[in-house]
Design a protein around this motif. Structure first.
Motif, PDB file in Angstrom:
ATOM      1  N   TYR A   6      47.250  -3.893 -32.865  1.00 33.57           N
ATOM      2  CA  TYR A   6      48.595  -3.972 -33.420  1.00 33.57           C
ATOM      3  C   TYR A   6      48.589  -3.328 -34.801  1.00 33.57           C
ATOM      4  O   TYR A   6      48.511  -3.989 -35.835  1.00 33.57           O
ATOM      5  CB  TYR A   6      49.025  -5.437 -33.503  1.00 33.57           C
ATOM      6  CG  TYR A   6      50.498  -5.646 -33.781  1.00 33.57           C
ATOM      7  CD1 TYR A   6      51.405  -5.774 -32.734  1.00 33.57           C
ATOM      8  CD2 TYR A   6      50.972  -5.731 -35.078  1.00 33.57           C
ATOM      9  CE1 TYR A   6      52.755  -5.966 -32.981  1.00 33.57           C
ATOM     10  CE2 TYR A   6      52.329  -5.931 -35.329  1.00 33.57           C
ATOM     11  CZ  TYR A   6      53.209  -6.049 -34.284  1.00 33.57           C
ATOM     12  OH  TYR A   6      54.545  -6.252 -34.537  1.00 33.57           O
ATOM     13  N   GLU A  12      58.542   4.446 -24.763  1.00 35.71           N
ATOM     14  CA  GLU A  12      59.741   3.956 -24.090  1.00 35.71           C
ATOM     15  C   GLU A  12      60.128   4.920 -22.975  1.00 35.71           C
ATOM     16  O   GLU A  12      60.179   6.135 -23.171  1.00 35.71           O
ATOM     17  CB  GLU A  12      60.898   3.821 -25.073  1.00 35.71           C
ATOM     18  CG  GLU A  12      62.176   3.316 -24.412  1.00 35.71           C
ATOM     19  CD  GLU A  12      63.309   3.118 -25.398  1.00 35.71           C
ATOM     20  OE1 GLU A  12      64.382   2.678 -24.964  1.00 35.71           O
ATOM     21  OE2 GLU A  12      63.107   3.409 -26.595  1.00 35.71           O
ATOM     22  N   TRP A  49      52.421   3.493 -27.380  1.00 30.21           N
ATOM     23  CA  TRP A  49      53.598   2.688 -27.077  1.00 30.21           C
ATOM     24  C   TRP A  49      54.739   3.655 -26.786  1.00 30.21           C
ATOM     25  O   TRP A  49      55.202   4.369 -27.658  1.00 30.21           O
ATOM     26  CB  TRP A  49      53.932   1.805 -28.272  1.00 30.21           C
ATOM     27  CG  TRP A  49      54.913   0.703 -28.016  1.00 30.21           C
ATOM     28  CD1 TRP A  49      56.002   0.747 -27.210  1.00 30.21           C
ATOM     29  CD2 TRP A  49      54.898  -0.603 -28.600  1.00 30.21           C
ATOM     30  NE1 TRP A  49      56.670  -0.435 -27.244  1.00 30.21           N
ATOM     31  CE2 TRP A  49      56.020  -1.283 -28.084  1.00 30.21           C
ATOM     32  CE3 TRP A  49      54.063  -1.250 -29.507  1.00 30.21           C
ATOM     33  CZ2 TRP A  49      56.314  -2.600 -28.465  1.00 30.21           C
ATOM     34  CZ3 TRP A  49      54.369  -2.543 -29.872  1.00 30.21           C
ATOM     35  CH2 TRP A  49      55.463  -3.212 -29.351  1.00 30.21           C
ATOM     36  N   LYS A  54      52.551   0.666 -22.589  1.00 30.88           N
ATOM     37  CA  LYS A  54      51.640   0.370 -23.691  1.00 30.88           C
ATOM     38  C   LYS A  54      50.197   0.506 -23.201  1.00 30.88           C
ATOM     39  O   LYS A  54      49.865   0.026 -22.116  1.00 30.88           O
ATOM     40  CB  LYS A  54      51.850  -1.062 -24.199  1.00 30.88           C
ATOM     41  CG  LYS A  54      53.263  -1.368 -24.635  1.00 30.88           C
ATOM     42  CD  LYS A  54      53.422  -2.839 -25.012  1.00 30.88           C
ATOM     43  CE  LYS A  54      54.849  -3.169 -25.387  1.00 30.88           C
ATOM     44  NZ  LYS A  54      55.011  -4.615 -25.717  1.00 30.88           N
ATOM     45  N   MET A  95      49.900   2.150 -32.236  1.00 25.28           N
ATOM     46  CA  MET A  95      51.155   1.986 -31.534  1.00 25.28           C
ATOM     47  C   MET A  95      51.978   3.275 -31.507  1.00 25.28           C
ATOM     48  O   MET A  95      52.793   3.479 -30.613  1.00 25.28           O
ATOM     49  CB  MET A  95      51.934   0.834 -32.163  1.00 25.28           C
ATOM     50  CG  MET A  95      51.200  -0.498 -32.020  1.00 25.28           C
ATOM     51  SD  MET A  95      51.987  -1.845 -32.908  1.00 25.28           S
ATOM     52  CE  MET A  95      53.435  -2.085 -31.907  1.00 25.28           C
ATOM     53  N   PHE A 131      60.698   5.057 -30.775  1.00 22.60           N
ATOM     54  CA  PHE A 131      59.576   5.099 -29.855  1.00 22.60           C
ATOM     55  C   PHE A 131      59.365   6.536 -29.391  1.00 22.60           C
ATOM     56  O   PHE A 131      60.287   7.341 -29.399  1.00 22.60           O
ATOM     57  CB  PHE A 131      59.864   4.244 -28.619  1.00 22.60           C
ATOM     58  CG  PHE A 131      59.794   2.774 -28.840  1.00 22.60           C
ATOM     59  CD1 PHE A 131      58.577   2.138 -28.991  1.00 22.60           C
ATOM     60  CD2 PHE A 131      60.950   2.009 -28.894  1.00 22.60           C
ATOM     61  CE1 PHE A 131      58.510   0.781 -29.173  1.00 22.60           C
ATOM     62  CE2 PHE A 131      60.891   0.649 -29.073  1.00 22.60           C
ATOM     63  CZ  PHE A 131      59.671   0.031 -29.211  1.00 22.60           C
ATOM     64  N   LYS A 164      62.050  -3.555 -20.333  1.00 23.56           N
ATOM     65  CA  LYS A 164      62.666  -3.578 -21.656  1.00 23.56           C
ATOM     66  C   LYS A 164      63.861  -4.528 -21.643  1.00 23.56           C
ATOM     67  O   LYS A 164      64.654  -4.527 -20.702  1.00 23.56           O
ATOM     68  CB  LYS A 164      63.137  -2.174 -22.040  1.00 23.56           C
ATOM     69  CG  LYS A 164      63.791  -2.104 -23.413  1.00 23.56           C
ATOM     70  CD  LYS A 164      64.306  -0.714 -23.719  1.00 23.56           C
ATOM     71  CE  LYS A 164      65.010  -0.677 -25.068  1.00 23.56           C
ATOM     72  NZ  LYS A 164      65.566   0.659 -25.373  1.00 23.56           N
ATOM     73  N   ILE A 210      58.824  -0.239 -21.036  1.00 22.10           N
ATOM     74  CA  ILE A 210      57.977   0.142 -22.163  1.00 22.10           C
ATOM     75  C   ILE A 210      56.548   0.281 -21.650  1.00 22.10           C
ATOM     76  O   ILE A 210      56.019  -0.626 -20.996  1.00 22.10           O
ATOM     77  CB  ILE A 210      58.018  -0.911 -23.285  1.00 22.10           C
ATOM     78  CG1 ILE A 210      59.446  -1.167 -23.738  1.00 22.10           C
ATOM     79  CG2 ILE A 210      57.148  -0.469 -24.453  1.00 22.10           C
ATOM     80  CD1 ILE A 210      60.112   0.004 -24.401  1.00 22.10           C
ATOM     81  N   LEU A 268      45.447  -5.363 -26.832  1.00 21.37           N
ATOM     82  CA  LEU A 268      46.711  -5.886 -26.341  1.00 21.37           C
ATOM     83  C   LEU A 268      46.552  -6.787 -25.128  1.00 21.37           C
ATOM     84  O   LEU A 268      47.182  -7.847 -25.042  1.00 21.37           O
ATOM     85  CB  LEU A 268      47.643  -4.712 -25.990  1.00 21.37           C
ATOM     86  CG  LEU A 268      48.952  -5.087 -25.285  1.00 21.37           C
ATOM     87  CD1 LEU A 268      49.811  -5.967 -26.184  1.00 21.37           C
ATOM     88  CD2 LEU A 268      49.699  -3.837 -24.859  1.00 21.37           C
ATOM     89  N   TRP A 271      47.142   1.815 -18.751  1.00 20.20           N
ATOM     90  CA  TRP A 271      48.406   1.460 -19.390  1.00 20.20           C
ATOM     91  C   TRP A 271      49.031   0.247 -18.717  1.00 20.20           C
ATOM     92  O   TRP A 271      48.878   0.032 -17.512  1.00 20.20           O
ATOM     93  CB  TRP A 271      49.385   2.634 -19.323  1.00 20.20           C
ATOM     94  CG  TRP A 271      49.019   3.771 -20.232  1.00 20.20           C
ATOM     95  CD1 TRP A 271      48.000   4.668 -20.060  1.00 20.20           C
ATOM     96  CD2 TRP A 271      49.668   4.130 -21.464  1.00 20.20           C
ATOM     97  NE1 TRP A 271      47.966   5.566 -21.096  1.00 20.20           N
ATOM     98  CE2 TRP A 271      48.980   5.261 -21.969  1.00 20.20           C
ATOM     99  CE3 TRP A 271      50.757   3.631 -22.161  1.00 20.20           C
ATOM    100  CZ2 TRP A 271      49.348   5.879 -23.160  1.00 20.20           C
ATOM    101  CZ3 TRP A 271      51.133   4.244 -23.349  1.00 20.20           C
ATOM    102  CH2 TRP A 271      50.439   5.348 -23.839  1.00 20.20           C
ATOM    103  N   ASP A 278      54.031 -10.307 -27.468  1.00 14.80           N
ATOM    104  CA  ASP A 278      52.805 -10.121 -28.254  1.00 14.80           C
ATOM    105  C   ASP A 278      52.566 -11.334 -29.143  1.00 14.80           C
ATOM    106  O   ASP A 278      53.493 -12.084 -29.470  1.00 14.80           O
ATOM    107  CB  ASP A 278      52.895  -8.864 -29.111  1.00 14.80           C
ATOM    108  CG  ASP A 278      51.540  -8.187 -29.301  1.00 14.80           C
ATOM    109  OD1 ASP A 278      50.504  -8.892 -29.229  1.00 14.80           O
ATOM    110  OD2 ASP A 278      51.508  -6.967 -29.515  1.00 14.80           O
ATOM    111  N   SER A 294      55.572   2.205 -37.197  1.00 14.10           N
ATOM    112  CA  SER A 294      55.460   3.012 -35.994  1.00 14.10           C
ATOM    113  C   SER A 294      56.835   3.397 -35.472  1.00 14.10           C
ATOM    114  O   SER A 294      57.029   4.478 -34.942  1.00 14.10           O
ATOM    115  CB  SER A 294      54.692   2.259 -34.905  1.00 14.10           C
ATOM    116  OG  SER A 294      55.393   1.111 -34.484  1.00 14.10           O
TER     117      SER A 294
END
Length: 252
Positions: free
Chosen positions: A211, A222, A220, A205, A216, A52, A68, A203, A159, A63, A145, A46
């Motif tokens: 996963y 940034e 996912w 998610k 992702m 990202f 980070k 971040i 998640l 979400w 994770d 990913s």
């Protein structure tokens, strides 16, 4: 550093909404780096497309938003009382023996693979790669994770439920292995606080993603602090100048 806003839904893990049904994986050998990397390579694939996805801050109840931490992305492999750190390229990281020893004592689990960042915080809780390079003995593992636990493949578990189990697994008060908490829905608030405290960013998610590389890639994101690099360079320059002044005073 805990800057999560009090009014936000912090670490809101709802196992009634998201079913927790891990399955047993076959072919995984925790003593073989290639096997572990292949197992966790959904992160690698990913990230290889365009690192990202990047975006502006946003709010969305579906979400999660995490701070980070600037460091080395790694898998923490726990096996029969031993802990090793594996890079995304399949290389064992041997530069953090103090961190591995601390995690051996603090994790009461037979087998697990944790995903996180190895980083070294300053007194204010800010992390930087330069600090990790110069002070590896101060490294912490920021776990966000959990993809394997005692023979169970947890990659297909949403998640939010993975994080719920991860939080139960980690010691509640540890200065070495740290659970990366999250805010649900209020990404703009967390990003504003990250910028105010000179952190790299956040971040985003999706709460229900598995996963794997496809999930992702689109779930996912940034969200960077645009001033982080400039402010960090200035702070490090000021720190080096102050250290030289202290050394000169002591030599007199």
């Amino acid at each position: 550093m805990n800057i999560l806003p009090r009014h936000a839904k912090i670490v809101a893990c709802d196992s009634h909404t998201y079913h927790n049904r891990p399955v047993v994986a076959s072919g995984l050998r925790l003593d073989e780096p290639g096997s572990v990397v292949a197992y966790g390579n959904s992160v690698n694939s990913s990230r290889s497309d365009s690192s990202f996805r990047h975006a502006d801050p946003f709010d969305d109840p579906h979400w999660l938003f995490e701070l980070k931490h600037e460091g080395i992305r790694a898998l923490a492999v726990v096996r029969r009382g031993n802990v090793g750190f594996l890079s995304e390229t399949g290389r064992w990281l041997s530069a953090f023996p103090q961190l591995a020893a601390a995690m051996r004592k603090q994790l009461s689990v037979e087998e697990a693979i944790l995903v996180g960042s190895i980083a070294a915080p300053d007194r204010a809780g800010r992390t930087a790669l330069s600090r990790l390079a110069h002070r590896p003995e101060e490294a912490r593992f920021y776990a966000f994770d959990l993809i394997w636990l005692d023979g169970q493949d947890r990659r297909a578990v949403p998640l939010l439920s993975r994080k719920e189990r991860l939080r139960e697994l980690l010691p509640p008060r540890s200065d070495r292995v740290i659970f990366v908490g999250h805010v649900r829905e209020y990404g703009t608030v967390l990003h504003r606080l990250a910028c105010r405290h000179n952190l790299p960013g956040i971040i985003a998610k999706r709460a229900d993603i598995a996963y794997d590389s496809l999930s992702m890639k689109f779930g996912w994101i940034e969200i960077q602090n645009p001033r982080y690099g400039r402010v960090t360079e200035h702070a490090e320059s000021e720190w080096r100048t102050g250290k030289k002044r202290t050394a000169r005073r002591r030599s007199r």
